[in-house]
Design a protein around this motif. Sequence first.
Motif, PDB file in Angstrom:
ATOM      1  N   MET A 403       0.787  -1.611   0.053  1.00 40.34           N
ATOM      2  CA  MET A 403       0.463  -0.192   0.122  1.00 40.34           C
ATOM      3  C   MET A 403       0.698   1.641  -0.161  1.00 40.34           C
ATOM      4  N   ARG A 404       0.379   2.511  -1.299  1.00 38.79           N
ATOM      5  CA  ARG A 404       1.384   3.512  -0.997  1.00 38.79           C
ATOM      6  C   ARG A 404       1.330   4.152   0.595  1.00 38.79           C
ATOM      7  N   ASP A 405       2.614   4.835   0.777  1.00 35.93           N
ATOM      8  CA  ASP A 405       2.334   5.308   1.992  1.00 35.93           C
ATOM      9  C   ASP A 405       3.062   7.156   1.771  1.00 35.93           C
ATOM     10  N   HIS A 406       2.482   6.874   0.128  1.00 39.55           N
ATOM     11  CA  HIS A 406       2.673   8.636   0.251  1.00 39.55           C
ATOM     12  C   HIS A 406       1.520   8.716  -1.154  1.00 39.55           C
ATOM     13  N   TYR A 407       1.595  10.394  -0.888  1.00 43.02           N
ATOM     14  CA  TYR A 407       0.119  11.131  -2.214  1.00 43.02           C
ATOM     15  C   TYR A 407       0.639  11.622  -2.926  1.00 43.02           C
ATOM     16  N   VAL A 408       0.630  11.989  -4.629  1.00 42.61           N
ATOM     17  CA  VAL A 408       1.280  12.117  -5.388  1.00 42.61           C
ATOM     18  C   VAL A 408       0.281  12.558  -6.046  1.00 42.61           C
ATOM     19  N   ASP A 409      -1.084  11.454  -6.843  1.00 43.47           N
ATOM     20  CA  ASP A 409      -1.789  12.026  -7.158  1.00 43.47           C
ATOM     21  C   ASP A 409      -2.750  11.076  -7.512  1.00 43.47           C
ATOM     22  N   LYS A 410      -4.314  11.273  -7.691  1.00 39.57           N
ATOM     23  CA  LYS A 410      -5.524  10.841  -7.340  1.00 39.57           C
ATOM     24  C   LYS A 410      -4.696   9.477  -8.692  1.00 39.57           C
ATOM     25  N   TRP A 411      -4.787   9.607  -9.561  1.00 37.35           N
ATOM     26  CA  TRP A 411      -4.024   8.633 -10.756  1.00 37.35           C
ATOM     27  C   TRP A 411      -2.815   8.613 -10.704  1.00 37.35           C
ATOM     28  N   GLY A 412      -1.894   8.262  -9.478  1.00 40.90           N
ATOM     29  CA  GLY A 412      -0.312   7.872  -9.869  1.00 40.90           C
ATOM     30  C   GLY A 412      -0.142   8.714  -9.148  1.00 40.90           C
ATOM     31  N   ASP A 413       2.011   6.957  -8.530  1.00 35.77           N
ATOM     32  CA  ASP A 413       2.593   7.661  -7.621  1.00 35.77           C
ATOM     33  C   ASP A 413       3.889   7.508  -8.069  1.00 35.77           C
ATOM     34  N   ASN A 414       4.873   8.098  -6.758  1.00 36.64           N
ATOM     35  CA  ASN A 414       5.958   7.873  -7.305  1.00 36.64           C
ATOM     36  C   ASN A 414       6.806   6.112  -7.160  1.00 36.64           C
ATOM     37  N   GLN A 415       6.018   5.800  -6.734  1.00 37.54           N
ATOM     38  CA  GLN A 415       6.473   4.330  -5.806  1.00 37.54           C
ATOM     39  C   GLN A 415       7.410   3.566  -7.151  1.00 37.54           C
ATOM     40  N   ASP A 416       8.284   3.509  -6.680  1.00 31.85           N
ATOM     41  CA  ASP A 416       9.090   2.519  -7.720  1.00 31.85           C
ATOM     42  C   ASP A 416       8.696   0.897  -8.148  1.00 31.85           C
ATOM     43  N   GLU A 417       8.635  -0.728  -8.646  1.00 31.59           N
ATOM     44  CA  GLU A 417       7.954  -1.198  -8.906  1.00 31.59           C
ATOM     45  C   GLU A 417       9.579  -2.197  -8.643  1.00 31.59           C
ATOM     46  N   ILE A 418       9.240  -2.825  -8.162  1.00 32.05           N
ATOM     47  CA  ILE A 418      10.470  -4.107  -8.066  1.00 32.05           C
ATOM     48  C   ILE A 418      10.447  -4.936  -9.166  1.00 32.05           C
ATOM     49  N   MET A 419      11.439  -5.692  -9.499  1.00 31.23           N
ATOM     50  CA  MET A 419      10.792  -6.943 -10.892  1.00 31.23           C
ATOM     51  C   MET A 419      11.863  -7.880  -9.996  1.00 31.23           C
ATOM     52  N   ILE A 420      12.984  -7.906  -9.683  1.00 32.46           N
ATOM     53  CA  ILE A 420      13.739  -9.310  -8.866  1.00 32.46           C
ATOM     54  C   ILE A 420      14.814  -8.598  -7.570  1.00 32.46           C
ATOM     55  N   ARG A 421      14.242  -9.240  -6.613  1.00 35.76           N
ATOM     56  CA  ARG A 421      14.719  -8.838  -5.032  1.00 35.76           C
ATOM     57  C   ARG A 421      15.579 -10.323  -4.916  1.00 35.76           C
ATOM     58  N   TYR A 422      16.007  -9.935  -4.061  1.00 36.55           N
ATOM     59  CA  TYR A 422      17.626 -11.054  -2.863  1.00 36.55           C
ATOM     60  C   TYR A 422      16.451 -12.336  -2.273  1.00 36.55           C
ATOM     61  N   ALA A 423      15.376 -12.140  -2.066  1.00 33.90           N
ATOM     62  CA  ALA A 423      14.574 -12.995  -0.927  1.00 33.90           C
ATOM     63  C   ALA A 423      14.563 -14.105  -2.417  1.00 33.90           C
ATOM     64  N   GLU A 424      13.783 -13.219  -3.675  1.00 35.01           N
ATOM     65  CA  GLU A 424      13.081 -15.236  -4.621  1.00 35.01           C
ATOM     66  C   GLU A 424      14.971 -15.415  -4.969  1.00 35.01           C
ATOM     67  N   ALA A 425      15.595 -14.775  -4.949  1.00 30.83           N
ATOM     68  CA  ALA A 425      16.741 -15.492  -4.983  1.00 30.83           C
ATOM     69  C   ALA A 425      17.367 -16.417  -4.127  1.00 30.83           C
ATOM     70  N   LEU A 426      17.403 -16.002  -2.935  1.00 32.99           N
ATOM     71  CA  LEU A 426      17.802 -17.454  -1.762  1.00 32.99           C
ATOM     72  C   LEU A 426      16.804 -18.111  -1.634  1.00 32.99           C
ATOM     73  N   LEU A 427      15.054 -18.421  -1.855  1.00 30.51           N
ATOM     74  CA  LEU A 427      14.144 -18.969  -2.005  1.00 30.51           C
ATOM     75  C   LEU A 427      14.848 -20.506  -2.923  1.00 30.51           C
ATOM     76  N   ASN A 428      14.881 -19.517  -4.206  1.00 29.05           N
ATOM     77  CA  ASN A 428      15.444 -20.234  -6.111  1.00 29.05           C
ATOM     78  C   ASN A 428      16.179 -21.222  -5.395  1.00 29.05           C
ATOM     79  N   TYR A 429      17.036 -20.543  -5.053  1.00 32.82           N
ATOM     80  CA  TYR A 429      18.424 -21.559  -3.770  1.00 32.82           C
ATOM     81  C   TYR A 429      18.316 -22.357  -3.028  1.00 32.82           C
TER      82      TYR A 429
END
Length: 619
Positions: A403-429
């Motif tokens: 859930m966003r914890d900041h507000y930019v506009d009703k239709w959008g925000d500056n919240q980045d999108e994670i594509m690959i993170r360490y925890a997934e790789a650790l679980l894959n391993y």
Amino acid sequence: MKRILLYTIIITGLIFSMSACDDSILDKYPEDAMSDATFFTKAADFKTYVNGLYNNVLSNQNIVSSAENGTDNFLAEDPGSNEMQHSNSGAASETNGTWNNRYSYIRQVNYVLNSQDKLVELDDEAKQYIGEAYFIRAWHYFILLHDFGGVPYIDQVLGTESEELFKTRDSRDFVATKIIEDLDKAIDYLDWKNEGFATAPRINKQSALAFKTRVGLFEGSWEYYHGQKNTTFKVDGADGTNFLNAAVEAGEMLIAYQGTKIYKGRAGWEYYDLFNQQDYSGTKGVFLYKHMDYGLDVFGNHGAGGSSYGGGLTKSAVDNYLMADGKPESVSDVDYDYTQLANLIAARDPRMDQTLYSPARGNFADYAGQFIPVAPENQTKGPYQDITNSFTGRGGYKVFKGMRDHYVDKWGDNQDEIMIRYAEALLNYAEAKAMLGSITQTDIDKSVNVIRDRVGMTHLNMAEANAWSVTYSVAQGYDPAASNILNEIRRERRVELILENYRRTDLKRWAIYEDVVNGYKPVGAYYQEFEDFWNDDERVLAAGYAQSQLASLKLHLGQNVDVRGEYMNTLFKNADFTETGRGYYIDPNRDYLEAIPKKEIDFYEEKGGVTLEQNPGWF
């Protein structure tokens, strides 16, 4: 710092021709301007070109996604379409956007990779951008492998007379091998994140290593489990061992560099804080992400995270969490009151309290009202999910993660999108090592327990877990024939990656998609606690609702809410999800893969005299 992912760089003379004399997506070739001998002679040329390839990789995916609706993780007001295949005849669609688009993107990457010989000097900077191109090609081919299985593998730019224009499908084993080869080249060429030329948010060595663990585990487990079960989708003569070993190899290299460096948020928000950041450039363990900048018209919309995406977790997903002592409920000494949601959440893995909104946090609007882009009358003001409002969710288990914890506009925000993170790789391993039968406590300590340490969760002890007298049900996504430790790694994966759109893929690669889905009728939270709140006028008014809203908020069984046993059934208006209904359904001999588009099959036959084989169960 320049944000290369904020826009697609367009340069005169570097525009790809997307038209052709025939319909096949493989019949594409660059305009003459693209073959200018003076281009691709220096590292800057490769950077310029590769910059324009990023947007086709880093699409908006929303880290917490209702795309899992239909699996045993997510419950909405309407059934998930992927798992409602009762009436699907098996007729393939004429076209498929994934097939068409990915081959178009692959052609673009092939062009840059086929131009390496023009370089005057293969220096470290040029290697970085060429490494990115290898990663990007692997990314697109993995999507094709995931959706279609074996596909025609093309690594050259084809012209209208190219012999490979009507190439038949390669085996999935071959395609997966080529993906691994591309990732190995990327790993060799790329710099570590924020080192050398891998300035954030560029693709980096960690991203390639982590992605290799994903590909290796996916194909390795697919070949192993489908072979063991002798399904329609097995790979003859393959057991996946080579791919599992590839996942382990990449995991070892990544862990040797990254160690225990994983992001940890504020006290009590250690896990939650990971998913709502506006800049991951310095975030430990976030390797690949899409950076958002609303001012440059690149943005996401995470407001729905605060309104639970029109749904919430299933009881199945909630029951999957371990108790706070690190044990499954059936062997745990932790007591709790299942009729009180706050008590239930407090008794389990701390990640549950940071994934679901607990009534113990108080009125939801007091915390998040300023962040949610909906009218005040549509916001949940009390401590419980608003069951009657389809916008703010159903089922009672209100999603808090992402859930966003900041507000930019009703239709959008500056919240980045994670594509690959360490925890997934650790679980894959960890899963790959467990499948290979070589996992040790040391392996668990440097993978699963690194993840658990973030929130202070009790460590996973291999000897203790293997001694538990626990029944692992295939209907819950487990393997009853496997060791306890392998099943506990599956559990850990479901908890850590909940709602990040891995669950359906996991069920498919484990060859248990139909075992979990068919006949499944999800329910949500214990009902009576919600009726006690929403039908109590004094409590609702005290939460901040207006007198005029009271009637619409009241719960009426069989009208705006229903139950199965003691738990909420948000799908009660659909006959398939009543007591006598059929529940979800997929065809186990068809729905593991998508159909090859008919237009492609016809084109191959008519223009090339070649048969492009259809996937099982489709026509």
